[in-house]
Scaffold this motif. Structure first.
Motif, PDB file in Angstrom:
ATOM      1  N   VAL A 162       0.885  -1.133   0.026  1.00 33.91           N
ATOM      2  CA  VAL A 162      -0.024  -0.070  -0.019  1.00 33.91           C
ATOM      3  C   VAL A 162       0.755   1.251  -0.013  1.00 33.91           C
ATOM      4  O   VAL A 162       0.500   2.347  -0.394  1.00 33.91           O
ATOM      5  N   ALA A 165       1.504   1.982  -3.529  1.00 34.82           N
ATOM      6  CA  ALA A 165       0.316   2.398  -4.267  1.00 34.82           C
ATOM      7  C   ALA A 165       0.032   3.767  -3.833  1.00 34.82           C
ATOM      8  O   ALA A 165      -0.340   4.526  -4.908  1.00 34.82           O
ATOM      9  N   GLU A 193      -4.290  -0.595   4.926  1.00 36.15           N
ATOM     10  CA  GLU A 193      -5.367  -0.088   3.941  1.00 36.15           C
ATOM     11  C   GLU A 193      -4.879   1.364   3.632  1.00 36.15           C
ATOM     12  O   GLU A 193      -4.358   2.177   4.489  1.00 36.15           O
ATOM     13  N   GLU A 195      -6.717   4.835   2.104  1.00 31.85           N
ATOM     14  CA  GLU A 195      -8.033   5.222   1.637  1.00 31.85           C
ATOM     15  C   GLU A 195      -7.885   6.858   1.214  1.00 31.85           C
ATOM     16  O   GLU A 195      -7.184   7.547   1.855  1.00 31.85           O
ATOM     17  N   ALA A 213     -11.710   5.763  -2.776  1.00 26.18           N
ATOM     18  CA  ALA A 213     -11.256   4.452  -3.118  1.00 26.18           C
ATOM     19  C   ALA A 213     -10.651   4.205  -1.914  1.00 26.18           C
ATOM     20  O   ALA A 213     -10.210   4.867  -0.755  1.00 26.18           O
ATOM     21  N   ASP A 215      -8.278   1.037  -0.732  1.00 25.42           N
ATOM     22  CA  ASP A 215      -7.336   0.060  -1.220  1.00 25.42           C
ATOM     23  C   ASP A 215      -6.846  -0.777  -0.023  1.00 25.42           C
ATOM     24  O   ASP A 215      -6.235  -0.342   0.848  1.00 25.42           O
ATOM     25  N   ARG A 217      -4.946  -4.393   1.297  1.00 25.31           N
ATOM     26  CA  ARG A 217      -4.103  -5.266   0.924  1.00 25.31           C
ATOM     27  C   ARG A 217      -3.786  -6.222   2.117  1.00 25.31           C
ATOM     28  O   ARG A 217      -3.548  -5.765   3.138  1.00 25.31           O
ATOM     29  N   ALA A 227      -4.814  -7.931  -3.087  1.00 23.60           N
ATOM     30  CA  ALA A 227      -5.498  -6.619  -2.924  1.00 23.60           C
ATOM     31  C   ALA A 227      -6.899  -6.753  -3.337  1.00 23.60           C
ATOM     32  O   ALA A 227      -7.245  -7.417  -4.515  1.00 23.60           O
ATOM     33  N   ILE A 229      -9.955  -3.754  -3.885  1.00 23.02           N
ATOM     34  CA  ILE A 229      -9.905  -2.403  -4.008  1.00 23.02           C
ATOM     35  C   ILE A 229     -11.472  -1.911  -4.264  1.00 23.02           C
ATOM     36  O   ILE A 229     -11.833  -2.385  -5.344  1.00 23.02           O
ATOM     37  N   TYR A 231     -13.993   1.085  -5.525  1.00 22.22           N
ATOM     38  CA  TYR A 231     -13.926   2.198  -6.144  1.00 22.22           C
ATOM     39  C   TYR A 231     -15.476   3.003  -6.026  1.00 22.22           C
ATOM     40  O   TYR A 231     -16.397   1.980  -6.477  1.00 22.22           O
TER      41      TYR A 231
END
Length: 266
Positions: A162, A165, A193, A195, A213, A215, A217, A227, A229, A231
């Motif tokens: 994350v 990401a 996580e 966010e 979003a 996300d 993992r 993962a 996720i 949206y």
């Protein structure tokens, strides 16, 4: 008058012959007594032998353990002493409960990539190839904005994933971080996580409302990192994306793995 005594092999006169006759008569009586006694002994022995032979035939056979007297046929399962049927080899703690159901409006799917997940009913599915692990799978709603994405991550840990990401997401227009932290993992491994909201998402059309979003993992039951996720549109708040993510994660089970259904009891 002389006569030849055949038993003594000599000649004898008539007087001695009479003596010999008396002796022969005595010998004959003795022989008959001996023969009679012999016959009696043989008869007694015969009776004794017959009784022993009959008794021997009626003797019980040597004791054999039950396993020798009644062998179990090969391939026939034994029934436990408590009368319960043989196990079929499944573990009640890992079998989904038939009564467990997802929230209203969701359905549980076994994806062609092998994992289990719950997503809203009638959503469409798409996938693209991944450089690591399973394909990147995406379930999309009819508004073409709401979606759930699933893929396998290659980083050494969920938190490291994350973080990577978040670095990429921070370059999006209008990016605003809500949070990035460790979270609880029902499988017992690590989970993290990320966010955020943004005005744009890579590969998605630009909207006036922006995107929200979450996300997540995590290390799954098979020991691999994945993962999930969620949206959605920023304009309608964050609750709908949270419901998407929590339901998808609760029902997620990695490929070739048995997992209990949420809320099931063993």
């Amino acid at each position: 008058m002389r006569v030849f005594d055949t038993e003594r092999q000599e000649w004898a006169d008539s007087h001695r012959e009479r003596l010999f006759d008396a002796e022969r008569s005595l010998d004959l009586r003795r022989q008959r007594i001996v023969l009679q006694r012999t016959a009696i002994v043989l008869a007694v022995c015969g009776v004794a032998f017959g009784t022993w032979a009959l008794g021997w035939k009626d003797e019980p056979k040597p004791y054999r353990p039950p396993a020798e007297e009644a062998p179990v046929a090969s391939g026939t399962p034994d029934t436990p002493d408590d009368g319960a049927p043989p196990s079929d080899g499944t573990d009640p703690e890992t079998d989904p409960s038939p009564s467990a159901t997802p929230p209203a409006g969701f359905e549980v799917l076994i994806d062609t990539e092998g994992f289990r997940i719950a997503v809203p009913e009638d959503w469409t599915r798409d996938s693209t190839s991944s450089q690591y692990g399973i394909d990147i799978v995406e379930y999309r709603g009819p508004d073409d904005v709401s979606r759930v994405q699933v893929f396998q991550v290659m980083e050494s840990s969920p938190y490291a994933s994350v973080e990577e990401a978040q670095k990429a997401g921070s370059r999006l227009d209008g990016y605003r971080k809500i949070g990035l932290d460790y979270v609880a993992n029902p499988d017992g491994g690590e989970a993290a996580e990320h966010e955020y909201t943004a005005d744009e998402l890579n590969g998605e059309p630009t909207t006036t409302s922006g995107y929200h979003a979450i996300d997540l993992r995590f290390t799954a039951a098979d020991g691999n990192n994945y993962a999930v996720i969620a949206y959605g549109s920023e304009s309608d708040g964050t609750d709908d994306e949270r419901a998407l993510l929590d339901t998808a994660r609760a029902w997620f089970c990695p490929p070739a793995t048995e997992c209990a259904a949420p809320g099931s009891t063993s």
